[in-house]
Write an enzyme that holds these catalytic residues in place. Structure first.
Site, PDB file in Angstrom:
ATOM      1  N   PRO A  13      -1.065   4.427 -20.070  1.00  0.00           N
ATOM      2  CA  PRO A  13      -1.077   3.387 -21.089  1.00  0.00           C
ATOM      3  C   PRO A  13      -1.713   2.079 -20.637  1.00  0.00           C
ATOM      4  CG  PRO A  13       1.132   3.705 -20.222  1.00  0.00           C
ATOM      5  CD  PRO A  13       0.299   4.836 -19.703  1.00  0.00           C
ATOM      6  N   ARG A  21      -7.831  -6.829 -20.001  1.00  0.00           N
ATOM      7  CA  ARG A  21      -6.416  -6.896 -19.620  1.00  0.00           C
ATOM      8  C   ARG A  21      -6.263  -7.562 -18.250  1.00  0.00           C
ATOM      9  NH1 ARG A  21      -2.789  -1.811 -17.523  1.00  0.00           N
ATOM     10  NH2 ARG A  21      -0.819  -2.920 -17.542  1.00  0.00           N
ATOM     11  N   TYR A  26      -6.352  -6.758 -12.567  1.00  0.00           N
ATOM     12  CA  TYR A  26      -6.954  -5.424 -12.661  1.00  0.00           C
ATOM     13  C   TYR A  26      -8.476  -5.421 -12.533  1.00  0.00           C
ATOM     14  CZ  TYR A  26      -2.283  -4.163 -14.252  1.00  0.00           C
ATOM     15  OH  TYR A  26      -0.927  -3.967 -14.327  1.00  0.00           O
ATOM     16  N   ASN A  77      -3.511   7.722 -12.516  1.00  0.00           N
ATOM     17  CA  ASN A  77      -3.024   6.356 -12.660  1.00  0.00           C
ATOM     18  C   ASN A  77      -2.184   6.356 -13.927  1.00  0.00           C
ATOM     19  OD1 ASN A  77      -2.447   3.696 -12.994  1.00  0.00           O
ATOM     20  ND2 ASN A  77      -4.555   2.957 -12.729  1.00  0.00           N
ATOM     21  N   GLU A 101      -1.870   9.859  -6.365  1.00  0.00           N
ATOM     22  CA  GLU A 101      -1.411   8.746  -7.208  1.00  0.00           C
ATOM     23  C   GLU A 101      -2.320   7.546  -6.967  1.00  0.00           C
ATOM     24  OE1 GLU A 101       2.678   7.687  -6.519  1.00  0.00           O
ATOM     25  OE2 GLU A 101       2.492   5.817  -7.675  1.00  0.00           O
TER      26      GLU A 101
HETATM   27  C1  DQA Z   1      -1.122   0.075 -12.606  1.00  0.00           C
HETATM   28  C2  DQA Z   1       0.130  -0.634 -12.074  1.00  0.00           C
HETATM   29  C3  DQA Z   1       1.295  -0.467 -13.026  1.00  0.00           C
HETATM   30  O1  DQA Z   1       2.436  -1.144 -12.527  1.00  0.00           O
HETATM   31  C4  DQA Z   1       0.954  -1.050 -14.382  1.00  0.00           C
HETATM   32  O2  DQA Z   1       2.015  -0.851 -15.294  1.00  0.00           O
HETATM   33  C5  DQA Z   1      -0.338  -0.525 -14.919  1.00  0.00           C
HETATM   34  C6  DQA Z   1      -1.459  -0.371 -14.007  1.00  0.00           C
HETATM   35  C7  DQA Z   1      -2.352  -0.224 -11.726  1.00  0.00           C
HETATM   36  O3  DQA Z   1      -3.339   0.481 -11.885  1.00  0.00           O
HETATM   37  O4  DQA Z   1      -2.338  -1.161 -10.940  1.00  0.00           O
HETATM   38  O5  DQA Z   1      -0.472  -0.301 -16.110  1.00  0.00           O
HETATM   39  O6  DQA Z   1      -0.894   1.472 -12.579  1.00  0.00           O
END
Ligand code: DQA
Length: 148
Positions: A13, A21, A26, A77, A101
């Site tokens: 999500p 975002r 990110y 992810n 992961e």
């Molecule tokens: C994420 C880290 C998660 O905590 C967060 O909810 C995301 C993105 C990341 O790629 O850093 O949606 O998975």
């Protein structure tokens, strides 16, 4: 003789909103441009990448189940579902292929609720904190894993 490895790259999500975002957390790359780089890297590594994103937990679970028949590894992810979803953990456990992961951000340097991952217990390895480059690192790690 080499068989081409099939690798599912699964995104959870809000990752469809990359680029707009929280770019400080990110980065500014969109998911589309990450997919393009993944396909380029896949060509170089001689692997086949199926790249998917959903905001819906059940859809991710179904795609993981389908991967059992078709994929040799899963890079995931799971976004916020990482920290909440026993259903995704269960699906990853039944699929019986290596799981990598992945997170763009360093989840351990962030809020405490992000420090726990339901996915890590079934992951061969975890890559986090390298932004979009993490996808490239994950593909390279997966290729090595599958070749050995
Ligand atoms: C994420 C880290 C998660 O905590 C967060 O909810 C995301 C993105 C990341 O790629 O850093 O949606 O998975």
């Amino acid at each position: 003789m080499t068989d081409t490895h099939n690798v599912l790259v699964l995104n959870g999500p809000n990752l469809n909103m990359l680029g707009v975002r929280e770019p400080k957390v990110y980065g500014s790359e969109t998911l589309e441009s990450i997919e393009t780089s993944c396909q380029r890297i896949a060509n170089r590594l001689d692997i086949s990448v199926l790249f998917k994103q959903s905001n819906i937990e059940g859809t991710l679970v179904s795609w993981i189940q389908e991967a059992r028949e078709t994929q040799d590894a899963i890079i995931i992810n799971a976004g916020a579902f990482t920290h909440t979803s026993i259903a995704i953990l269960d699906a990853l456990q039944l699929v019986e292929v290596p799981v990598i992961e992945l997170h763009l951000s360093n989840i351990f340097a962030r809020e405490e609720f992000r420090h726990h991952s339901y996915i890590s217990p079934c992951a061969t390895g975890v890559i986090c904190g390298f932004g979009a480059a993490g996808y490239e690192l994950a593909l390279e790690a997966t290729k090595r894993l599958l070749d050995n």
